[in-house]
Design a protein around this motif. Sequence first.
Motif, PDB file in Angstrom:
ATOM      1  N   LYS A  96       0.821  -1.205   0.000  1.00 43.77           N
ATOM      2  CA  LYS A  96       0.000   0.000   0.000  1.00 43.77           C
ATOM      3  C   LYS A  96       0.861   1.264   0.000  1.00 43.77           C
ATOM      4  O   LYS A  96       0.485   2.302  -0.517  1.00 43.77           O
ATOM      5  CB  LYS A  96      -0.870  -0.044   1.265  1.00 43.77           C
ATOM      6  CG  LYS A  96      -1.917   1.027   1.356  1.00 43.77           C
ATOM      7  CD  LYS A  96      -2.635   0.936   2.687  1.00 43.77           C
ATOM      8  CE  LYS A  96      -2.965   2.327   3.179  1.00 43.77           C
ATOM      9  NZ  LYS A  96      -3.595   2.320   4.499  1.00 43.77           N
ATOM     10  N   ARG A  97       2.039   1.152   0.613  1.00 46.83           N
ATOM     11  CA  ARG A  97       2.908   2.329   0.735  1.00 46.83           C
ATOM     12  C   ARG A  97       4.029   2.346  -0.285  1.00 46.83           C
ATOM     13  O   ARG A  97       4.905   3.187  -0.237  1.00 46.83           O
ATOM     14  CB  ARG A  97       3.466   2.389   2.152  1.00 46.83           C
ATOM     15  CG  ARG A  97       2.375   2.639   3.174  1.00 46.83           C
ATOM     16  CD  ARG A  97       2.879   2.553   4.582  1.00 46.83           C
ATOM     17  NE  ARG A  97       1.812   2.862   5.527  1.00 46.83           N
ATOM     18  CZ  ARG A  97       0.949   1.962   5.999  1.00 46.83           C
ATOM     19  NH1 ARG A  97       1.038   0.700   5.611  1.00 46.83           N
ATOM     20  NH2 ARG A  97       0.006   2.317   6.841  1.00 46.83           N
ATOM     21  N   LYS A  98       4.027   1.366  -1.175  1.00 47.82           N
ATOM     22  CA  LYS A  98       4.999   1.397  -2.281  1.00 47.82           C
ATOM     23  C   LYS A  98       4.266   2.022  -3.463  1.00 47.82           C
ATOM     24  O   LYS A  98       3.372   1.412  -4.031  1.00 47.82           O
ATOM     25  CB  LYS A  98       5.429  -0.037  -2.648  1.00 47.82           C
ATOM     26  CG  LYS A  98       6.248  -0.701  -1.579  1.00 47.82           C
ATOM     27  CD  LYS A  98       7.706  -0.590  -1.936  1.00 47.82           C
ATOM     28  CE  LYS A  98       8.556  -1.286  -0.905  1.00 47.82           C
ATOM     29  NZ  LYS A  98       9.896  -0.696  -0.851  1.00 47.82           N
ATOM     30  N   TYR A  99       4.658   3.253  -3.783  1.00 46.89           N
ATOM     31  CA  TYR A  99       3.878   3.958  -4.793  1.00 46.89           C
ATOM     32  C   TYR A  99       4.567   3.917  -6.150  1.00 46.89           C
ATOM     33  O   TYR A  99       5.791   3.874  -6.231  1.00 46.89           O
ATOM     34  CB  TYR A  99       3.659   5.393  -4.361  1.00 46.89           C
ATOM     35  CG  TYR A  99       2.948   5.500  -3.042  1.00 46.89           C
ATOM     36  CD1 TYR A  99       1.590   5.219  -2.950  1.00 46.89           C
ATOM     37  CD2 TYR A  99       3.642   5.836  -1.885  1.00 46.89           C
ATOM     38  CE1 TYR A  99       0.933   5.303  -1.746  1.00 46.89           C
ATOM     39  CE2 TYR A  99       2.993   5.917  -0.668  1.00 46.89           C
ATOM     40  CZ  TYR A  99       1.648   5.651  -0.599  1.00 46.89           C
ATOM     41  OH  TYR A  99       0.985   5.742   0.604  1.00 46.89           O
ATOM     42  N   GLY A 100       3.775   3.922  -7.166  1.00 55.38           N
ATOM     43  CA  GLY A 100       4.316   4.033  -8.521  1.00 55.38           C
ATOM     44  C   GLY A 100       5.083   2.815  -8.995  1.00 55.38           C
ATOM     45  O   GLY A 100       5.943   2.916  -9.843  1.00 55.38           O
TER      46      GLY A 100
ATOM     47  N   LEU B 272      -3.661  -0.774  -6.843  1.00 53.82           N
ATOM     48  CA  LEU B 272      -3.865  -1.138  -5.443  1.00 53.82           C
ATOM     49  C   LEU B 272      -5.249  -1.757  -5.267  1.00 53.82           C
ATOM     50  O   LEU B 272      -5.457  -2.591  -4.390  1.00 53.82           O
ATOM     51  CB  LEU B 272      -3.710   0.110  -4.562  1.00 53.82           C
ATOM     52  CG  LEU B 272      -3.636  -0.186  -3.068  1.00 53.82           C
ATOM     53  CD1 LEU B 272      -2.420  -1.031  -2.754  1.00 53.82           C
ATOM     54  CD2 LEU B 272      -3.599   1.101  -2.270  1.00 53.82           C
TER      55      LEU B 272
ATOM     56  N   ASN C 258      -4.734   8.046   0.406  1.00 53.97           N
ATOM     57  CA  ASN C 258      -3.609   7.323  -0.191  1.00 53.97           C
ATOM     58  C   ASN C 258      -3.227   7.942  -1.542  1.00 53.97           C
ATOM     59  O   ASN C 258      -2.080   7.883  -1.955  1.00 53.97           O
ATOM     60  CB  ASN C 258      -3.953   5.844  -0.352  1.00 53.97           C
ATOM     61  CG  ASN C 258      -2.741   4.962  -0.173  1.00 53.97           C
ATOM     62  OD1 ASN C 258      -1.867   5.269   0.649  1.00 53.97           O
ATOM     63  ND2 ASN C 258      -2.653   3.896  -0.942  1.00 53.97           N
TER      64      ASN C 258
ATOM     65  N   LYS D  54      -0.905  10.738  -0.707  1.00 55.73           N
ATOM     66  CA  LYS D  54       0.392  10.204  -0.271  1.00 55.73           C
ATOM     67  C   LYS D  54       1.158   9.666  -1.471  1.00 55.73           C
ATOM     68  O   LYS D  54       2.363   9.863  -1.592  1.00 55.73           O
ATOM     69  CB  LYS D  54       0.187   9.105   0.761  1.00 55.73           C
ATOM     70  CG  LYS D  54      -0.283   9.634   2.096  1.00 55.73           C
ATOM     71  CD  LYS D  54      -0.576   8.496   3.051  1.00 55.73           C
ATOM     72  CE  LYS D  54      -1.416   8.993   4.214  1.00 55.73           C
ATOM     73  NZ  LYS D  54      -2.118   7.884   4.867  1.00 55.73           N
ATOM     74  N   ALA D  55       0.446   8.963  -2.352  1.00 55.94           N
ATOM     75  CA  ALA D  55       1.108   8.399  -3.535  1.00 55.94           C
ATOM     76  C   ALA D  55       1.686   9.524  -4.376  1.00 55.94           C
ATOM     77  O   ALA D  55       2.807   9.440  -4.877  1.00 55.94           O
ATOM     78  CB  ALA D  55       0.108   7.589  -4.353  1.00 55.94           C
TER      79      ALA D  55
ATOM     80  N   THR E  76       5.667   9.895  -5.147  1.00 56.79           N
ATOM     81  CA  THR E  76       6.236   9.806  -6.493  1.00 56.79           C
ATOM     82  C   THR E  76       6.866  11.127  -6.927  1.00 56.79           C
ATOM     83  O   THR E  76       7.602  11.170  -7.885  1.00 56.79           O
ATOM     84  CB  THR E  76       5.178   9.423  -7.553  1.00 56.79           C
ATOM     85  OG1 THR E  76       3.920   9.846  -7.092  1.00 56.79           O
ATOM     86  CG2 THR E  76       5.155   7.955  -7.788  1.00 56.79           C
TER      87      THR E  76
ATOM     88  N   LEU F 285      11.120   3.252   3.762  1.00 60.70           N
ATOM     89  CA  LEU F 285       9.812   2.876   4.293  1.00 60.70           C
ATOM     90  C   LEU F 285       9.925   2.023   5.555  1.00 60.70           C
ATOM     91  O   LEU F 285       9.201   2.218   6.516  1.00 60.70           O
ATOM     92  CB  LEU F 285       9.028   2.138   3.204  1.00 60.70           C
ATOM     93  CG  LEU F 285       7.640   1.627   3.595  1.00 60.70           C
ATOM     94  CD1 LEU F 285       6.727   2.765   3.953  1.00 60.70           C
ATOM     95  CD2 LEU F 285       7.047   0.811   2.468  1.00 60.70           C
TER      96      LEU F 285
ATOM     97  N   TRP G 150      10.704   3.684   8.789  1.00 62.16           N
ATOM     98  CA  TRP G 150       9.533   4.371   9.335  1.00 62.16           C
ATOM     99  C   TRP G 150       8.546   3.363   9.918  1.00 62.16           C
ATOM    100  O   TRP G 150       8.058   3.494  11.026  1.00 62.16           O
ATOM    101  CB  TRP G 150       8.849   5.188   8.234  1.00 62.16           C
ATOM    102  CG  TRP G 150       7.495   5.713   8.640  1.00 62.16           C
ATOM    103  CD1 TRP G 150       7.233   6.765   9.462  1.00 62.16           C
ATOM    104  CD2 TRP G 150       6.236   5.177   8.252  1.00 62.16           C
ATOM    105  NE1 TRP G 150       5.897   6.924   9.621  1.00 62.16           N
ATOM    106  CE2 TRP G 150       5.239   5.960   8.894  1.00 62.16           C
ATOM    107  CE3 TRP G 150       5.824   4.129   7.444  1.00 62.16           C
ATOM    108  CZ2 TRP G 150       3.885   5.722   8.732  1.00 62.16           C
ATOM    109  CZ3 TRP G 150       4.471   3.882   7.278  1.00 62.16           C
ATOM    110  CH2 TRP G 150       3.522   4.676   7.923  1.00 62.16           C
ATOM    111  N   LEU G 151       8.306   2.294   9.144  1.00 62.57           N
ATOM    112  CA  LEU G 151       7.297   1.298   9.505  1.00 62.57           C
ATOM    113  C   LEU G 151       7.682   0.602  10.810  1.00 62.57           C
ATOM    114  O   LEU G 151       6.863   0.404  11.696  1.00 62.57           O
ATOM    115  CB  LEU G 151       7.208   0.278   8.361  1.00 62.57           C
ATOM    116  CG  LEU G 151       5.872  -0.401   8.124  1.00 62.57           C
ATOM    117  CD1 LEU G 151       4.797   0.627   7.866  1.00 62.57           C
ATOM    118  CD2 LEU G 151       5.983  -1.342   6.946  1.00 62.57           C
TER     119      LEU G 151
ATOM    120  N   PRO H 171       5.062   8.005   4.736  1.00 63.66           N
ATOM    121  CA  PRO H 171       4.743   8.248   3.334  1.00 63.66           C
ATOM    122  C   PRO H 171       3.802   9.440   3.203  1.00 63.66           C
ATOM    123  O   PRO H 171       2.856   9.561   3.967  1.00 63.66           O
ATOM    124  CB  PRO H 171       4.029   6.971   2.896  1.00 63.66           C
ATOM    125  CG  PRO H 171       4.465   5.937   3.855  1.00 63.66           C
ATOM    126  CD  PRO H 171       4.738   6.637   5.143  1.00 63.66           C
TER     127      PRO H 171
END
Lengths: 273, 808
Positions: A65-69, A75, B644, B647-648, B652, B734, B737-738, B746
Amino acid sequence: MRESILIYRNHLYLKLAALVSLVATTAYVWHTPFERPNGGTWLGYTLGVVAGGLMIWLAWFGVRKRKYGIGKLRLEDWLSAHVYMGLALAIVATLHAGFQLNWNVHSALYVLMMIVIISGIVGVYFYIRFPIMLTENRRGMTAEVMLTQITDLDREIRQLAMGLDDATNAAVLKASQETIVGTTLFSQLRGFDEDCETTQARRFVEDSEGSGESTSRRQLLTRLVRKEELLKRIRRDVQLRCLLKTWLICHVPFSVAALMALAVHVVTVFYYW
Amino acid sequence: MGGFRGPALSTETYRIAIVGSGPGGLSAAAHAAKLGVSHVLLERADHLSDTIYKYQRGKFVMSTPDILPLRSDVTFAAGKREAILGNWDRQIAELKTNVRYKSDVVEIKKAEGVFNIRLADGDTVQAENVVLAIGLQGNLNKLTCPGGDLPLVQYQLDDPGEYEAETIVVIGAGDAGVENAVALAKQNSVVIINREAEFARVKQGNLTLILNAIEKGDIQCYYNAEPARVEPNAIILNTADGEARVPCDRIIARIGASAPRKFVESCGIKFPNADRSALPEVSSTYESNVPGLYIVGALGGYPLIKQAMNQGLEVVEYILGNKLAPADEPLLQRKFAGLGGADVDAIIAEARGAIPVFASLNPLLLRETLLESDVHVLKKDAIVFKRNDYTSSFFTIMRGSVGIQINALDPSVVVTLPTGAFFGEMGLISGRRRSATAVATSDCVLLETPRRTMLKLIKSVDSVRRTLDQTAIMRQVQTHLAPGVSVADLRPMVETVELKRYKPGDVIFNQGDKGDDMHLIRAGSCTVSMRVGGRDIVLSYVPSGNYIGEMALLSDAPRSATVKAAHATETIRIQGDAFKALLDSQPALKAKVEAKFRQRIMQNEQMQRRPEAGNIIQFLIEQGVGEGTDVLLIDESLCVHCDNCEKACAETHKGISRLDREAGPSFANIHVPTSCRHCEHPHCMSDCPPNAIHRAPDGEVFIDDSCIGCGNCERNCPYGVIQLASPPEEKFNLFSWLLFGKGPGPGEEMAYEELKYAGKPHADKQKRAVKCDMCKDIDGGASCVRACPTGAAMRVSPEEFMSVALLG
């Protein structure tokens, strides 16, 4: 307009999950071990590997979910698959356990996992229902717009009260200074407040009807009623959004706990082999 | 001679006297000093470059046009006013330039081959040649009304921060006046006086600023007002409602500058006409009609700093009798390298001879246009652009020929354009996808001129606009209205058409009007609405490339619906009789138009029964979605408000989200978040000094690295989707942070505190404009849509949202 995650891609992931469950169940029914079915037979081990793999894959959603692009899939694909595979896990894991529950670490894993799955089902309900409820409740306004309207109403209310008696003034001032939305988790989740200062002020003005200055009093009352109505909607908005958040706060820690229990389960199984 | 500072001896005759130490003058003087030519630089003030000296403190000075190389012995690059002035002072001193300050020239007379330059202090300087580099700003227009010379009136604003809690009247509705008013309004009460009913002369960015400030009440504006007289603590205005007295502490008049005509004429220099803004004409060596008297910089029509500096160096060379190719010569040489080594002048002559559109441009303008254009040398069968590409440049054929595949289904149907013809103008005008594929039908040489350059030419050169319009109208009619009909058959009708322009919301025709014409939309789009039961129901959205108004013509009935421009729109108005005559002679076309007519009647029927779909169209048009090409919409029946998408977007794009999900209006289930719509004619592109905003072939409007952070695009965007941001810091990955809670998560930015302790406060960095680029550099499409877990976020084009709206 668009379809929800449950019917996404013409139920592709439902079909996949059903296939996994069906294969597992068929194998379970077909398999006749010497003792009563359990995790220690070859099928038990196989189902265990599948279930464990599913658990780790399901938990990976939090990372994905937090890996974008990246990745070819949206998703939405992942979430749709996450939901159906989570349901399939309940079946596969139950079959892996051979319907046995005891007071041990293995059953602890089972219970934790089921909590996560059931909370997941609740989550799906939230995800499907809440957007519509939120939208209806907001009637095209954002929370910010509602708050601005309340501030404007407050100003008008205080101005109107200036020309009225001291008691009314005090009640109205209290309402504008002490009306509170949210604060504690409990009050956020509750979603309403029948003892709200604004409600009290409204009642006070209603009761004092007939004590002169009827025009301004009526104007004051309509504004208080409008503010109360806005407050009701904001509280509802806060409640729904808070539910969505708290739900995630339950779902995630239990899944982390379940993953740890999975590790304990696997270690103990091999240790006592 | 070498150089010395201080008053020059009046007995010496200099080779060159330079009047004015602005960019042009100081560059000329520096070059003369470097070459050891006897010279003097006469400056009225006690410092160099008075105009720039008087800029607002800290003003960022730009170095446009970027493409032009600087050719001067003093350096110059875009930067703060203080840095630039400091740099010039130092270099002028290092070169031992002979500057004579406080030398106000009052007369230049030529006698026996020598110029006698008389100064205000009575001294006389003699020189063989004079370079006038006095610019225009030294001659600010003054208030002519009584009291205009009172001490509360000033014509300059150095530092708006100097004034506090004053009532200040700004006179003048040009860029300078507006910039001053807006800057002063931060801590003063400001009144602006506009002689006209609107702010027509200012840049788009300043227009937005001033209108917002007036609307918010930060600035008070008197329209149609002129100063009648000034009193010691007030100004009296002549307004439409009589005299108005405005008490004030200070008056700042920014009413322009003009050539100090009297003085220039007294030197013997002629002006071409009596126009107030007229400038004297000069030869290609900058010499005026008075031999030996040269003019460089703004007074000669070149107001940019870099141009003036180049001319300063060049004029010294010309005076010394040297030949010098213009500064852009090497650039053009490189540009024409593929053309077989012919020299630049020959190629420019060839372009002028071969291409009628460019034939009427003056030599300098043609040179500038070529400088900004690209030269393509193509082999036979090479593709120039494809149908549905989103490019908007303009092509002219210098050698060879190009075929246009006008039929999408059959590429063998080709219209061949000969040498000298142009194409690509439809994309330029409509801002939409290319309507046909262009292929080289022989080995050819093409010039590709960018949209911005072409728009400038169309605006400023009448003949270019006329030629372009005539051809474009014929082609648009042929493409969108009457495919397959020959030019000869269309000519009688096309000769009767006229171009019409509409502002957003303008009515093109009303329901019930008599219908004696029809319109082909060449740019923009319209909504069709009908009055049913006392309210307007939107029936459809009609983008450019479609025609409207044919229904009333065909049925000889009054207009059945009202058509309004959804945003700035241009149509080709076709006379009804001419159109009918065309239909009568073209049975195939008639059948097609009638089929469309029936289809429209059916669609209108359907839409009347479903007013809610029309309401959604209406709502989206109001939000400006109609002029977009790719718009982010959120289906609120699916959105769980998880952010989201934001955030996305942030992740990016290095931590800065270009989208605000929550903000923006909603209607029914559709929410229009604050996010770029990639407009057909992007407002942001209209005034970008470094030309950093482009449209990619797939339609994305993006900002490249040459952004200077001026903020024009941010102000010009009516949808508030552009922001200025400092480049963000690297973040932790990530998992740190996680698992360990390190750094921001993010979509979150580094907190100011964290940056401060790391010694990297935001403010030190040059801000740049950022906006959605539709994730064009990432495979798989826009991150926001891909990261939506519930499928609520979607990107649609206006043509598509019709169907989305219908589904809703």
